[in-house]
Design an enzyme around this catalytic site. Structure first.
Site, short mmCIF file in Angstrom:
data_model
loop_
_atom_site.label_atom_id
_atom_site.label_comp_id
_atom_site.label_asym_id
_atom_site.label_seq_id
_atom_site.Cartn_x
_atom_site.Cartn_y
_atom_site.Cartn_z
N HIS A 16 -36.46 -1.71 -24.63
CA HIS A 16 -35.37 -2.04 -23.70
C HIS A 16 -34.93 -0.79 -22.92
O HIS A 16 -34.81 -0.82 -21.70
CB HIS A 16 -34.17 -2.64 -24.43
N HIS A 37 -34.47 0.51 -18.35
CA HIS A 37 -33.57 1.42 -17.63
C HIS A 37 -34.25 2.55 -16.86
O HIS A 37 -33.77 2.95 -15.80
CB HIS A 37 -32.58 2.07 -18.61
N GLU A 45 -26.98 -3.74 -16.51
CA GLU A 45 -27.75 -4.60 -17.42
C GLU A 45 -28.20 -5.92 -16.79
O GLU A 45 -29.31 -6.38 -17.06
CB GLU A 45 -26.95 -4.91 -18.69
N SER A 53 -36.10 -6.38 -19.23
CA SER A 53 -36.77 -6.17 -20.51
C SER A 53 -36.78 -7.44 -21.35
O SER A 53 -37.17 -7.41 -22.51
CB SER A 53 -36.10 -5.02 -21.27
FE FE Z 1 -29.30 -1.31 -21.86
#
Ligand code: FE
Ligand code: PHE
Length: 278
Positions: free
Chosen positions: A129, A134, A175, A194
């Site tokens: 993730h 990111h 997010e 993700s």
């Molecule tokens: Fe995160």
């Protein structure tokens, strides 16, 4: 370092006072790397037509397919691009440490990878993730500036007892954010990028509402942490996100504190619905 909370699974004993640890890349197993490749391949195949261009270009350049990446190597490229570096951490870290890293353009990446039985879902962020979701966006100049501003804003919000409002901003942008493009809505939020199921849900499902980003609306909106989102917020551009959040939040916090929260699936007057198609 003692664990943040003793139900987190990372190795907090190995971390320094800033929660950073050495990546010790050799400690990953062949099974870890094989699972990484499966996660990466499934996810990458989902992205065309869904992930935003900036994300897809950076992901391709990162060339992180073959194994869990060496953070130092990625840091060198990232440093040249936007001045950010990556540091390994045992897992979730206390807010003030997280904000301090962001404010100095360091992105904390969880060391461990999920287990095979968690292929589709894990409750805590892992290296897949954190890295896959990111890191590619940190190569975008405006987004990189936004992340640093968020870190500085976090340190300030902690002093003002406003972390709940500020965390909604992180949730609905970093997010779960969507970007408006000439080709339709695209994803830039790491939690979607993700996720095996949410990529398609966020763009194609008729269930969630997709609303034009409004700082106040976002700061008042609760969210689910354990299922697909009911509401996504759409930004015009990363530059616009930076300018929309550049003002002093202190008076805003004070005003919004008096207002009731908005439920994750609620619609309120003033909402501007966005179509996923151009
Ligand atoms: Fe995160
Ligand atoms: N402008 C915000 C403040 O005054 C800081 C901030 C910027 C927070 C960008 C989040 C994102 O607190």
């Amino acid at each position: 370092m003692e664990a943040v909370a003793n139900n987190l699974r990372g190795d907090y004993a190995r971390a320094g006072p800033d929660y950073v640890l050495e990546q010790r890349w050799d400690d990953y197993t062949q099974e870890d790397h094989a699972l990484w490749r499966r996660l990466y391949e499934r996810q990458r195949a989902l992205l065309p037509g869904y992930a935003c261009e900036a994300y897809r270009e950076s992901l391709a350049r990162l060339d992180a397919y073959a194994a869990i990446p060496k953070l130092e190597q990625t840091s060198r490229a990232l440093k040249l691009a936007t001045g950010w570096t990556l540091v390994a951490v045992p897992g979730l870290i206390p807010d003030e440490h997280f904000f301090a890293h962001l404010s100095e353009r360091r992105f904390p990446v969880t060391w461990w990878l999920r287990k095979p039985e968690e292929f589709d879902y894990i409750a805590e962020p892992d290296v897949f993730h954190d890295f896959f979701g990111h890191v590619p966006m940190l190569f975008d100049g405006a987004f990189a500036d936004y992340m640093q501003a968020y870190g500085l804003g976090g340190l300030k919000a902690a002093r003002l007892d406003a972390l709940k409002m500020l965390s909604r901003l992180y949730w609905y942008t970093v997010e779960f954010g969507l970007l408006k493009t000439h080709a339709g809505l695209r994803i830039y939020g790491a939690g979607i990028l993700s996720s095996g199921g949410e990529v398609v849900h966020a763009i194609d499902s008729i269930r969630p509402q997709r609303l034009m980003f409004s700082l106040e609306r976002v700061m008042r909106t609760d969210y689910h942490i354990d299922r697909f989102q009911d509401t996504y917020f759409v930004i015009e551009s990363f530059e616009r996100l930076v300018s929309d959040t550049a003002g002093d939040f202190a008076p805003l916090y004070q005003r919004l504190r008096a207002l009731p929260a908005i439920a994750p699936d609620e619609a309120v007057p003033g909402d501007e619905r966005q179509s996923a198609q151009p």
